[in-house]
Each structure stands twice: as C-alpha cells, then as structure tokens.
Design a protein around this motif. Structure first.
Motif, PDB file in Angstrom:
ATOM      1  N   THR A  56      44.728  37.551  33.692  1.00 29.64           N
ATOM      2  CA  THR A  56      44.188  36.201  33.559  1.00 29.64           C
ATOM      3  C   THR A  56      44.791  35.312  34.633  1.00 29.64           C
ATOM      4  O   THR A  56      46.029  35.207  34.737  1.00 29.64           O
ATOM      5  N   ARG A 105      42.502  36.979  24.277  1.00 28.56           N
ATOM      6  CA  ARG A 105      43.540  37.950  24.658  1.00 28.56           C
ATOM      7  C   ARG A 105      43.272  39.313  24.015  1.00 28.56           C
ATOM      8  O   ARG A 105      43.445  40.363  24.651  1.00 28.56           O
ATOM      9  N   GLN A 163      40.270  40.881  25.701  1.00 34.21           N
ATOM     10  CA  GLN A 163      40.676  41.289  27.044  1.00 34.21           C
ATOM     11  C   GLN A 163      41.435  42.609  26.992  1.00 34.21           C
ATOM     12  O   GLN A 163      41.210  43.507  27.811  1.00 34.21           O
ATOM     13  N   VAL A 165      39.978  37.657  33.487  1.00 34.17           N
ATOM     14  CA  VAL A 165      39.655  36.307  33.013  1.00 34.17           C
ATOM     15  C   VAL A 165      40.127  35.271  34.029  1.00 34.17           C
ATOM     16  O   VAL A 165      41.252  35.354  34.540  1.00 34.17           O
ATOM     17  N   TRP A 207      40.696  31.340  33.740  1.00 38.00           N
ATOM     18  CA  TRP A 207      40.764  30.303  32.707  1.00 38.00           C
ATOM     19  C   TRP A 207      41.045  28.956  33.377  1.00 38.00           C
ATOM     20  O   TRP A 207      42.081  28.761  34.009  1.00 38.00           O
TER      21      TRP A 207
END
Length: 534
Positions: A31, A196, A199, A206, A208
C-alpha cells in the motif's frame, strides 16, 4: 512484482501546473499512501496516472505503466484500452459512495455489471459472485441486500458495496481516494481492516489517498507527501513518522488530533445555559413494505453550561444531528422539555420565536452547501444583522461584517468574494462569522470540522477555543471523532441508537470510560504510532 510505475507525471490545465514531476511505484500486496492538503494534487495525480482525468484543456505528461503479464501504458492510452483495464485490472473506491453509486440500480446490478462486461460470465454466475463479494466485505444479510438500493443502506454499508464493486474482477490495483473521510471512527476502522484483509487474501496493490496521516499510518507501507502538486517527501511509513525531513510533513503530523492531548481546563462552577429533559423525536418514512416510524431520539437529557463545551458523540444514525434539529426548530419533538437560560424552546410563543432563535447559532458540516453560492460573503454574513435589526443602515452592516471577519481571522476584503473563491477552511470561517452575527448565547457545531484537512481543522478548532475564551460562548459540539471532541469539550455525552449511554466530564470519560460502547469508540481512533511500529 511492481503493479504500477509512475514516472515524472505532470498535469497542466491551461497555463497552470497542477501536478509537477511526481513519481512512485506500488508492488503486489503493498500500500502506497499519498497524503497532502486539499489542492495538493493527490486526486489529480491518481486520476492522471490511471487515465481517468477528463478535465477540459488538461495536458498529461510523463508515464504510468500498469505492470504484470500484459503491461499497459496508461498515459495517452486509447479509450478502448482504458475501458478494458478500468474495473477489470484497476478498481476504484471514491470518497462519497452516495454520489458514486447509481441510485436507480440495485446493488446486484451494480456489482454484476463489470463481471458481465469484463469476465463474460452468465447472469447466474455473476449473481453468485455478487453474493460472495457482499459477504466478503461484511455486509449484514447479503442475500436480502442484493435487491436493495443505495439509499436503503448506511454510509458505511454503501462504502462496503463500493469496495465489493471495485474487487468484483479481482483487480491487480485498488485506488482508494479518501474512502473513510466521511465515516465515523468505528466504521473507518472496519473499512481499513477490511481492505487490509482483502489485500492479504487477493494480493492486491493499493494506492490510498488521504489528507490524514493518522489514517495513512494504519494502512500504508510507503508514503508520498504532496504539496502544491510536487513531492516534498517520499519514504517508508516509519521514517515519515519518526524522522520527517520536510517542515510540511512535520506540520501535518503536528496537526493530527490525538486522544492523549490535553483538553480545556475544567469550569466547575459554570451555571447551566441549555437544559434538555426527556427529549423524544420520531419520523415517519416510506419503505417498500409501507410506512414505518423511526424513533431517532429516545429520552435524551443533557446540560450545556455557560462558557463550556458539551461534546455530543456517536456513530452515524445515533441521533446526534436530530437533537440539534429539535433544538433549532428543524424537527418537531414528540415529548420532552428544553430551556435556554430559563426560556422555553419547544413551547415558545409564535411572537417570541425570532428572538429565541437568535440566541442559538448553527454551523453545519459542509460550508459550501450552507452558503448561498450566488451571494457574496458580505451579503451572507450581513443577513442575520438585517433580519434581527442588529445594525442600522448599510454602512453599519458593512462595518459589523468587517468586525466579524476579523474576529474569525479573515481579511476585510474577503467580504466581496463568493464562496467558490474561498478554500474549505475559509468558507467554514465565514459560516462561523455568520452564526456569530446574531450574537448567540449557544453555538451548535454539527460536524463543523469533519470535512476539513487536518491542518485546517486544527486552525478552526483553535479559532473556536479562542472565541469561547473571548466571548464566553457555550458550544454543543456534535461529532464522531473522539480526538476532536477531546480537544474542545468540558463534558461529553455519548449516544447510541438514539439513547444516551454515557454523560460525564470529559476528563473522567476519557481516562476511565464506563460503557463498552464508549470504549469501542476510543479504541477505533487511529493511534499516534503507525501500524508498522506495533
């Protein structure tokens, strides 16, 4: 494996540079957080990088490559190429699910649309997959919700549906653009944990986007900090929190409201200003099976003392805003009493309504929709002065407007501007100035900082604390963020499902919460340290 590589990305609209030389990578199961204030270029960067930017006159430079077995250059890609990857290889979750979901289509149709387009599955197979996705994102009773419409869900449930749509085709990359900003803290924590988990299960990369480093700290592995379209810092999450290199990053970290911060000094001898006893409010609504009654507020009693702040906190749907609506005449109570300095609020005579309403000011969450877009700031702030005859003549009103703008920290020349010419924080200051124009005894702040950047929020909270000290104002501060409530409140009342579950001095409530629900709200606030440090 690198899923997305962005190199030297730039966006120009006319002669203005919006994004300047941004580069970053995101790998499988990683992420990347992109953080910055409104106007920093966060969303514009991701829209340009994924081929979604459709602004008139926009020119995108640099490169953005979606990796994998079939690499795709997204900058300058044809509409046909972009349609083949959007929804299939790239999923999107935007800030407001209410505007992102089609209000005329059922949840099932909105989830199965991308499956039938990209995966060429049968209607039966698509329906089975939709049910599986709704169950995976934790929507209650998914089989009965398939045929529901977005307006029949709460904000958190709609956001879960958005995530289900984004993940329908098992995308390699998920773009999450402020997906939790408008949600209460418990729902925010659930959405973060959900992403999460998904994922981890599906290996999704990701990106974000957020203005809140507290949220970024709970989701991101790497962080890119943007300011005015350029990168000011790029590092692993722990380095950003522990060793920020740029002053702007340090300012963002310092602006976060945190639970362990000290609140205002207690005022033990303050007399009651607002007293509410046994308040009940219900609404009749239409449902698919007929008319139904919603009991929004149940036997609520509260006190707001002079010169102090009562924090009214709870999740969405707990009845907080309904209490404010009843006190300001926007909702009719079924039962209960309310007095302001001894004057009856609910039983006031028609001839006295205007005078009583003047004593209660109201500041809403969204200053853009609460200000008339066709009226200059001067006109909006001067309206209460004219209605309540607090200034004689145009010259006196202009002088008073200038005083009010100075009081909230805005230059006098802002009086000639329109709302669209102001930033979010400036618009909220104008809303506060307009509420103060009537010289109220009580100011009701209904999620007044929820839509603001953390740095702007910190400045507005500081302004409210200063005004309380200078003017002796009493506040009813409505919010879902206990860290914000902690910063201003002398007393706190916690609501759940329309009922009061805890009502105590702030210092006592935050140090030793008695109710399990209060403890759950406190536990859901993003901690000071990032998740990677745990």
């Amino acid at each position: 494996m690198t899923v997305l590589t962005v190199q030297d990305l730039g966006v120009r609209i006319g002669a203005r540079t919006i994004v300047d030389g941004v580069s970053f990578e995101v790998a499988r199961e990683q992420t990347v957080g992109i953080v910055g204030e409104s106007g920093s270029g966060k969303t514009m960067t991701v829209l340009a990088a994924t081929g979604l930017l459709d602004a008139p006159g926009a020119r995108v430079s640099g490169s953005s490559t979606l990796g994998g077995d079939e690499p795709v250059q997204l900058v300058g890609a044809s509409p046909r190429t972009l349609r083949s990857v959007h929804g299939s290889r790239i999923g999107f979750v935007f800030q407001d699910p209410g505007t992102s979901l089609n209000p005329l289509l059922t949840l099932e149709r909105q989830i199965t649309e991308s499956l039938e387009t990209h995966r060429r599955v049968t209607r039966r197979e698509a329906q089975a997959r939709a049910l599986e996705l709704l169950d995976a994102v934790g929507l209650p009773e998914p089989s009965t919700r398939l045929h529901a419409y977005p307006h029949q869900l709460s904000g958190g449930q709609r956001q879960r549906v958005m995530i289900a749509i984004a993940l329908a085709c098992d995308p390699e990359l998920l773009i999450a653009d402020e997906p939790t900003t408008a949600l209460d803290v418990t729902t925010q924590a659930q959405i973060i944990e959900l992403v999460r988990t998904l994922q981890r299960d599906f290996g999704t990369a990701v990106v974000w986007i957020s203005h809140d480093l507290g949220v970024i700290g709970q989701v991101a592995d790497e962080v890119t900090v943007l300011r005015e379209g350029g990168v000011v810092e790029q590092a692993p999450i722990l380095d950003v929190f522990d060793r920020p290199r740029d002053d702007y990053t340090r300012d963002l970290l310092a602006a976060r409201p945190v639970l362990n911060a000290s609140g205002p000094q207690p005022v033990p001898d303050a007399d009651p200003l607002l007293e509410v006893d046994g308040l009940d409010v219900s609404f009749t609504v239409s449902t698919p099976v007929g008319r139904s009654t919603i009991h929004a507020v149940k036997d609520v009693s509260l006190r707001v003392r002079r010169g102090t702040t009562l924090g009214l906190v709870g999740e969405s749907g707990s009845g907080k805003s309904t209490v404010a609506a009843a006190l300001t005449g926007l909702a009719k109570p079924d039962r209960g009493t309310a007095t302001l300095a001894g004057a009856d609020i609910f039983g006031v005579r028609r001839a006295d309504v205007k005078a009583l309403r003047r004593r209660i000011g109201l500041v809403f969450q969204d200053p853009f929709s609460s200000l008339n877009p066709r009226a200059r700031v001067e006109s909006s702030v001067a309206e209460p002065l004219a209605v309540h005859r607090l200034a004689d003549g145009a010259a006196a009103r202009r002088a008073r407007v200038a005083e009010l703008l100075d009081l909230v920290g805005l230059p006098a020349e802002f009086a000639q501007r329109y709302p669209h010419e102001l930033s979010g924080g400036q618009r909220q200051r104008v809303s506060i100035a307009r509420a103060l124009a009537a010289e109220p005894d009580l100011l009701i702040l209904d999620e007044a900082t929820a839509s603001l950047d953390v740095s702007v929020q910190a400045r507005v909270l500081g302004l409210l604390a200063r005004l309380q000290d200078e003017l002796g104002l009493a506040y009813l501060l409505i919010g879902h963020d206990l860290a914000v409530i902690r910063q201003l409140s002398h007393d706190v009342l916690v609501m759940r499902d329309g009922e009061v579950v805890e009502n105590r001095p702030a210092e006592e409530l935050f140090s030793s919460p008695e109710h399990e629900y209060t403890r759950a709200l406190l536990a859901a606030v993003p901690p000071v340290r990032p998740r990677a440090a745990v």
